[in-house]
Scaffold this motif. Structure first.
Motif, mmCIF file in Angstrom:
data_model
loop_
_atom_site.group_PDB
_atom_site.id
_atom_site.type_symbol
_atom_site.label_atom_id
_atom_site.label_comp_id
_atom_site.label_asym_id
_atom_site.label_seq_id
_atom_site.Cartn_x
_atom_site.Cartn_y
_atom_site.Cartn_z
ATOM 1 N N MET A 8 0.830 -1.192 0.000
ATOM 2 C CA MET A 8 0.000 0.000 0.000
ATOM 3 C C MET A 8 0.873 1.254 0.000
ATOM 4 S SD MET A 8 -2.637 1.300 2.954
ATOM 5 C CE MET A 8 -3.459 -0.289 3.039
ATOM 6 N N SER A 9 0.603 2.142 -0.937
ATOM 7 C CA SER A 9 1.371 3.386 -0.996
ATOM 8 C C SER A 9 0.667 4.473 -0.209
ATOM 9 C CB SER A 9 1.522 3.835 -2.453
ATOM 10 O OG SER A 9 2.114 5.110 -2.496
ATOM 11 N N HIS A 10 1.429 5.203 0.594
ATOM 12 C CA HIS A 10 0.861 6.285 1.379
ATOM 13 C C HIS A 10 1.261 7.651 0.827
ATOM 14 C CE1 HIS A 10 1.015 3.017 4.642
ATOM 15 N NE2 HIS A 10 -0.222 3.124 4.239
ATOM 16 N N LYS A 11 1.841 7.664 -0.366
ATOM 17 C CA LYS A 11 2.334 8.923 -0.924
ATOM 18 C C LYS A 11 1.211 9.909 -1.218
ATOM 19 C CE LYS A 11 6.541 6.931 -2.905
ATOM 20 N NZ LYS A 11 7.317 6.661 -4.150
ATOM 21 N N LYS A 12 0.016 9.390 -1.522
ATOM 22 C CA LYS A 12 -1.097 10.270 -1.883
ATOM 23 C C LYS A 12 -1.901 10.731 -0.673
ATOM 24 C CE LYS A 12 -1.835 8.305 -6.507
ATOM 25 N NZ LYS A 12 -2.829 7.642 -7.402
ATOM 26 N N ILE A 13 -1.547 10.253 0.505
ATOM 27 C CA ILE A 13 -2.340 10.562 1.695
ATOM 28 C C ILE A 13 -2.233 12.043 2.071
ATOM 29 C CG2 ILE A 13 -2.584 10.138 4.182
ATOM 30 C CD1 ILE A 13 -3.698 7.927 2.428
ATOM 31 N N LYS A 14 -3.412 12.657 2.231
ATOM 32 C CA LYS A 14 -3.486 14.037 2.682
ATOM 33 C C LYS A 14 -4.258 14.168 3.993
ATOM 34 C CE LYS A 14 -3.437 15.921 -2.040
ATOM 35 N NZ LYS A 14 -4.202 16.727 -3.050
ATOM 36 N N ASN A 15 -5.030 13.116 4.319
ATOM 37 C CA ASN A 15 -5.918 13.172 5.474
ATOM 38 C C ASN A 15 -5.729 11.929 6.345
ATOM 39 O OD1 ASN A 15 -7.344 15.342 3.902
ATOM 40 N ND2 ASN A 15 -8.007 13.576 2.691
ATOM 41 N N ILE A 16 -5.614 12.137 7.643
ATOM 42 C CA ILE A 16 -5.458 11.024 8.580
ATOM 43 C C ILE A 16 -6.573 11.102 9.613
ATOM 44 C CG2 ILE A 16 -3.973 9.883 10.263
ATOM 45 C CD1 ILE A 16 -1.567 11.090 8.857
ATOM 46 N N ILE A 17 -7.319 9.997 9.745
ATOM 47 C CA ILE A 17 -8.390 9.895 10.733
ATOM 48 C C ILE A 17 -7.975 8.876 11.797
ATOM 49 C CG2 ILE A 17 -10.824 9.396 11.136
ATOM 50 C CD1 ILE A 17 -11.325 9.932 8.165
ATOM 51 N N PHE A 18 -8.062 9.277 13.045
ATOM 52 C CA PHE A 18 -7.731 8.388 14.159
ATOM 53 C C PHE A 18 -8.992 7.992 14.912
ATOM 54 C CE2 PHE A 18 -3.838 10.899 13.639
ATOM 55 C CZ PHE A 18 -2.852 9.927 13.670
ATOM 56 N N ASP A 19 -9.105 6.705 15.221
ATOM 57 C CA ASP A 19 -10.067 6.277 16.228
ATOM 58 C C ASP A 19 -9.541 6.776 17.576
ATOM 59 O OD1 ASP A 19 -12.115 4.926 17.554
ATOM 60 O OD2 ASP A 19 -10.952 3.082 17.695
ATOM 61 N N LEU A 20 -10.395 6.771 18.580
ATOM 62 C CA LEU A 20 -9.991 7.252 19.899
ATOM 63 C C LEU A 20 -9.582 6.093 20.813
ATOM 64 C CD1 LEU A 20 -9.740 9.919 21.460
ATOM 65 C CD2 LEU A 20 -12.078 9.568 22.271
ATOM 66 N N GLY A 21 -10.542 5.243 21.185
ATOM 67 C CA GLY A 21 -10.259 4.144 22.091
ATOM 68 C C GLY A 21 -9.422 3.052 21.466
ATOM 69 N N GLY A 22 -8.350 2.666 22.131
ATOM 70 C CA GLY A 22 -7.451 1.634 21.622
ATOM 71 C C GLY A 22 -6.433 2.147 20.636
ATOM 72 N N VAL A 23 -6.559 3.421 20.271
ATOM 73 C CA VAL A 23 -5.620 4.031 19.326
ATOM 74 C C VAL A 23 -4.930 5.234 19.969
ATOM 75 C CG1 VAL A 23 -5.379 5.179 17.073
ATOM 76 C CG2 VAL A 23 -6.923 3.218 17.322
ATOM 77 N N ILE A 24 -5.727 6.191 20.459
ATOM 78 C CA ILE A 24 -5.152 7.344 21.160
ATOM 79 C C ILE A 24 -5.125 7.087 22.669
ATOM 80 C CG2 ILE A 24 -5.485 9.775 21.745
ATOM 81 C CD1 ILE A 24 -6.461 10.241 18.901
ATOM 82 N N ILE A 25 -6.255 6.641 23.213
ATOM 83 C CA ILE A 25 -6.303 6.296 24.637
ATOM 84 C C ILE A 25 -6.305 4.774 24.771
ATOM 85 C CG2 ILE A 25 -8.839 6.474 24.658
ATOM 86 C CD1 ILE A 25 -8.625 7.276 27.622
ATOM 87 N N ASN A 26 -5.560 4.263 25.713
ATOM 88 C CA ASN A 26 -5.545 2.817 25.957
ATOM 89 C C ASN A 26 -6.860 2.376 26.584
ATOM 90 O OD1 ASN A 26 -2.950 2.313 24.959
ATOM 91 N ND2 ASN A 26 -1.982 2.860 26.901
ATOM 92 N N LEU A 27 -7.314 1.184 26.174
ATOM 93 C CA LEU A 27 -8.585 0.644 26.650
ATOM 94 C C LEU A 27 -8.397 -0.730 27.284
ATOM 95 C CD1 LEU A 27 -11.351 1.202 23.911
ATOM 96 C CD2 LEU A 27 -10.933 2.547 25.972
ATOM 97 N N ASP A 28 -9.268 -1.043 28.241
ATOM 98 C CA ASP A 28 -9.362 -2.393 28.781
ATOM 99 C C ASP A 28 -10.845 -2.665 29.029
ATOM 100 O OD1 ASP A 28 -9.215 -4.798 30.066
ATOM 101 O OD2 ASP A 28 -7.743 -4.185 31.554
ATOM 102 N N VAL A 29 -11.575 -3.018 27.977
ATOM 103 C CA VAL A 29 -13.021 -3.215 28.062
ATOM 104 C C VAL A 29 -13.408 -4.269 29.099
ATOM 105 C CG1 VAL A 29 -15.092 -3.850 26.770
ATOM 106 C CG2 VAL A 29 -13.373 -2.385 25.700
ATOM 107 N N PRO A 30 -12.661 -5.386 29.218
ATOM 108 C CA PRO A 30 -13.022 -6.381 30.244
ATOM 109 C C PRO A 30 -13.075 -5.825 31.667
ATOM 110 C CG PRO A 30 -11.532 -7.371 28.662
ATOM 111 C CD PRO A 30 -11.581 -5.900 28.340
ATOM 112 N N LYS A 31 -12.352 -4.736 31.944
ATOM 113 C CA LYS A 31 -12.414 -4.142 33.281
ATOM 114 C C LYS A 31 -13.823 -3.650 33.590
ATOM 115 C CE LYS A 31 -9.381 -1.687 35.334
ATOM 116 N NZ LYS A 31 -8.448 -0.605 35.732
#
Length: 210
Positions: A1-24
């Motif tokens: 996969m080429s990322h050369k054309k990428i202009k926009n980045i979308i991040f999920d929040l849970g498990g990506v930016i903030i750590n999650l532990d759903v079983p808790k």
């Protein structure tokens, strides 16, 4: 996969930016309800009000009432909120620092299935390790499911972001830890990168996008 054309980045929040532990949260609800964790998981998976809450179709007051009925306990708001928020862990500052590096080079967004109780707790966690205004300043726009009445993996939530921000799918990449949500985005030709929960690969992002 080429990322050369990428202009926009979308991040999920849970498990990506903030750590999650759903079983808790399952364990906390099980303890409050005097039942097994397996019973709680089965009830959560069959109860539609969780999705309704993330779509903003019911209020936090109604959500708590639903939890009380589900667990058959007259729990306080504080007990419910604490158990519900137990899944939220820390936000590694190095992730936010990397996003700071990406700012100005890409259009940056957050797209998260979330709810009012979690966002209030998330904002408190941000305050402890970062600065809330500075956090929001990292992104061109932040999309929370309960505010726009749409939820991943439904394609309409991805269309909403693409249309509102005039984004070309092929120029957009989505970092997400849920495989169903990856499929939803991919069906619209959005490039995707699966993040193993809580393991956002900072080295990969730096090598590919900086």
């Amino acid at each position: 996969m080429s990322h050369k054309k990428i202009k926009n980045i979308i991040f999920d929040l849970g498990g990506v930016i903030i750590n999650l532990d759903v079983p808790k949260t399952y364990k906390s609800f099980a303890k409050l309800g005097g039942m097994s964790e397996h019973q709680v998981i089965a009830m959560v998976e069959s109860a539609p009000f969780f999705d309704d809450y993330e779509k903003g179709l019911i209020s936090s007051v109604t959500f708590r009432k639903c939890i009380r009925r589900l667990l058959k306990k007259n729990l306080s708001d504080e007990e419910i909120d604490q158990a519900w928020n137990d899944m939220l862990l820390d936000i590694p500052v190095e992730r936010l620092s990397l996003i700071e590096e990406l700012k100005g080079k890409y259009n940056l967004f957050v797209l998260s299935n979330t709810n009012d109780i979690h966002i209030k707790a998330f904002n408190e966690i941000i305050h402890q390790s970062y600065d809330l205004n500075q956090y929001h300043g990292l992104f061109d726009y932040v999309y929370y499911s309960y505010r726009i009445n749409k939820r991943k993996p439904d394609t309409e939530i991805f269309r909403h972001v693409l249309d509102e921000q005039n984004l070309i799918p092929e120029e957009t990449i989505f970092f997400e830890d849920n495989s169903d949500n990856i499929k939803g985005a991919g069906s619209l030709n959005i490039q995707t990168h699966w993040v193993q929960s809580n393991k956002l690969n900072l080295g990969f992002i730096r090598d590919e996008f900086l």
